[in-house]
Design a protein around this motif. Structure first.
Motif, short mmCIF file in Angstrom:
data_model
loop_
_atom_site.label_atom_id
_atom_site.label_comp_id
_atom_site.label_asym_id
_atom_site.label_seq_id
_atom_site.Cartn_x
_atom_site.Cartn_y
_atom_site.Cartn_z
N SER A 36 7.33 7.00 -9.41
CA SER A 36 5.93 6.94 -9.01
C SER A 36 5.59 5.63 -8.29
O SER A 36 4.72 5.60 -7.42
CB SER A 36 5.02 7.10 -10.24
OG SER A 36 5.28 6.08 -11.19
N SER A 37 6.29 4.55 -8.64
CA SER A 37 6.04 3.27 -7.97
C SER A 37 6.39 3.37 -6.49
O SER A 37 5.65 2.89 -5.63
CB SER A 37 6.86 2.15 -8.62
OG SER A 37 6.46 1.95 -9.96
N LEU A 38 7.53 4.01 -6.19
CA LEU A 38 7.93 4.20 -4.80
C LEU A 38 6.95 5.12 -4.07
O LEU A 38 6.53 4.82 -2.95
CB LEU A 38 9.34 4.79 -4.73
CG LEU A 38 9.83 5.19 -3.34
CD1 LEU A 38 9.87 3.98 -2.41
CD2 LEU A 38 11.20 5.84 -3.42
N SER A 39 6.56 6.21 -4.72
CA SER A 39 5.65 7.17 -4.08
C SER A 39 4.31 6.51 -3.76
O SER A 39 3.76 6.71 -2.67
CB SER A 39 5.43 8.37 -5.01
OG SER A 39 6.64 9.04 -5.27
N GLU A 40 3.81 5.72 -4.70
CA GLU A 40 2.51 5.06 -4.50
C GLU A 40 2.60 4.04 -3.37
O GLU A 40 1.72 3.98 -2.50
CB GLU A 40 2.07 4.39 -5.80
CG GLU A 40 0.65 3.86 -5.77
CD GLU A 40 0.19 3.37 -7.13
OE1 GLU A 40 -1.02 3.20 -7.31
OE2 GLU A 40 1.06 3.16 -8.02
N PHE A 41 3.67 3.26 -3.36
CA PHE A 41 3.81 2.25 -2.32
C PHE A 41 4.03 2.90 -0.96
O PHE A 41 3.45 2.46 0.04
CB PHE A 41 4.98 1.31 -2.64
CG PHE A 41 5.21 0.27 -1.59
CD1 PHE A 41 4.33 -0.79 -1.44
CD2 PHE A 41 6.31 0.36 -0.73
CE1 PHE A 41 4.53 -1.75 -0.45
CE2 PHE A 41 6.52 -0.60 0.25
CZ PHE A 41 5.62 -1.65 0.39
N GLU A 42 4.83 3.94 -0.91
CA GLU A 42 5.09 4.61 0.37
C GLU A 42 3.80 5.20 0.95
O GLU A 42 3.56 5.11 2.15
CB GLU A 42 6.14 5.71 0.20
CG GLU A 42 6.46 6.43 1.50
CD GLU A 42 7.63 7.39 1.39
OE1 GLU A 42 8.00 7.98 2.43
OE2 GLU A 42 8.19 7.53 0.28
N ALA A 43 2.98 5.80 0.10
CA ALA A 43 1.72 6.37 0.57
C ALA A 43 0.82 5.30 1.17
O ALA A 43 0.20 5.51 2.22
CB ALA A 43 1.01 7.09 -0.58
#
Length: 298
Positions: A36-43
């Motif tokens: 989720s950390s990657l998904s949030e940062f990528e968004a």
């Protein structure tokens, strides 16, 4: 055809950076951002940056040990008109992501582009932050600066852990106006032993050793064993961290390398205090003619 020389130069630059980094890849040790950390940062990155810059940045947090991806994000951030989007990305990340995750992201971005990103954010603030300070004159700005400082502290703590230095307990703020009364002295010394991670009998003994002055305008009455500890520990910390500079204390907030040097120096300074205080506690019952050699404990 006109753009070919530039493209070739850019490719050569990336390949050169890759060649320099190949030898260090086995010792990289960086763990990719995931879940989720990657998904949030990528968004956030894709909503703020150009497609190319977002792809480069997301690529390097996914594969932080890739010298090619490090080179791509470094070369890409050198392009013009990146300051505004980078500042906006930093602001959005600070507003929506936990400080510990922000620190993790910062640790995966190469130092040069990370500094550009953080400088862009600091320079975009509506009020100026003085050297060595973490606040300015505008409350609304101080709210985001508090989040920035939380992430910066988390970053230095991660660096201490990387160096095998166990963090000391989180510090409570000093009282706005120190008191030399008995209660004031006790509260000050309670904060002191707590900051050093000293508890139990040793903590109780240290608290009993410090007295409030009879004259309220006088300084704290210190026990003989405590004399000179601060100066000795400054010398010891400088010996452990010789590359720390006086200017590090007032460095730009974007300079995480300076913040890390200060944090490592402070760790050794506190460790020296703890070592000498515990040595004094162990030797408290020794007769005066056999004083403890606390320096041997370092």
């Amino acid at each position: 055809a006109a753009s070919l020389p530039f493209a070739m130069k850019r490719l050569v630059g990336v390949l050169s950076l890759a060649a320099v980094g190949l030898a260090a890849l086995e010792e990289c040790g960086l763990k990719a951002l995931e879940g989720s950390s990657l998904s949030e940062f990528e968004a956030l990155a894709r909503a703020t940056l150009s497609e190319k810059h977002a792809t480069n940045l997301v690529g390097v947090v996914r594969e932080p040990c890739s010298a090619v991806k490090q080179g791509m994000v470094t070369m890409g951030f050198k392009m013009k008109n990146t300051a505004g989007p980078l500042a906006e990305l930093t602001r959005r990340v600070l507003e929506t992501v936990e400080g510990a995750v922000v620190a993790e992201v910062w640790g995966l971005i190469p130092a040069e582009p990370r500094t550009w990103m953080l400088k862009a954010f600091i320079n975009s603030l509506p009020c100026r932050v003085s050297p060595g300070a973490t606040k300015c004159d505008e409350e609304a700005t101080n709210a985001i600066l508090a989040k920035f400082e939380e992430a910066r502290f988390a970053y230095t703590q991660r660096r201490l852990a990387d160096l095998g230095l166990d963090p000391f307990p989180a510090e409570e703020p000093d009282e706005a106006k120190s008191s030399q009364s008995e209660d004031g002295v006790r509260r000050a010394m309670e904060r002191y032993v707590k900051r050093l991670g000293i508890d139990g009998e040793a903590s109780a003994w240290v608290l009993s050793e410090f007295k409030a002055p009879e004259d309220a305008s006088a300084g704290l009455v210190e026990p003989p064993w405590f004399s000179g500890i601060a100066s000795r520990c400054r010398v010891s910390a400088h010996a452990q961290v010789p590359d720390v500079r006086d200017s590090d204390e007032t460095a730009d907030l974007a300079d995480l390398a300076a913040a890390t040097r200060v944090a490592v120096w402070a760790w050794h300074y506190k460790d020296c205090h703890r070592t000498l205080v515990l040595a004094a506690f162990r030797d408290k019952d020794k007769p005066p003619e056999e004083p403890a050699s606390a320096a041997d404990e370092l």
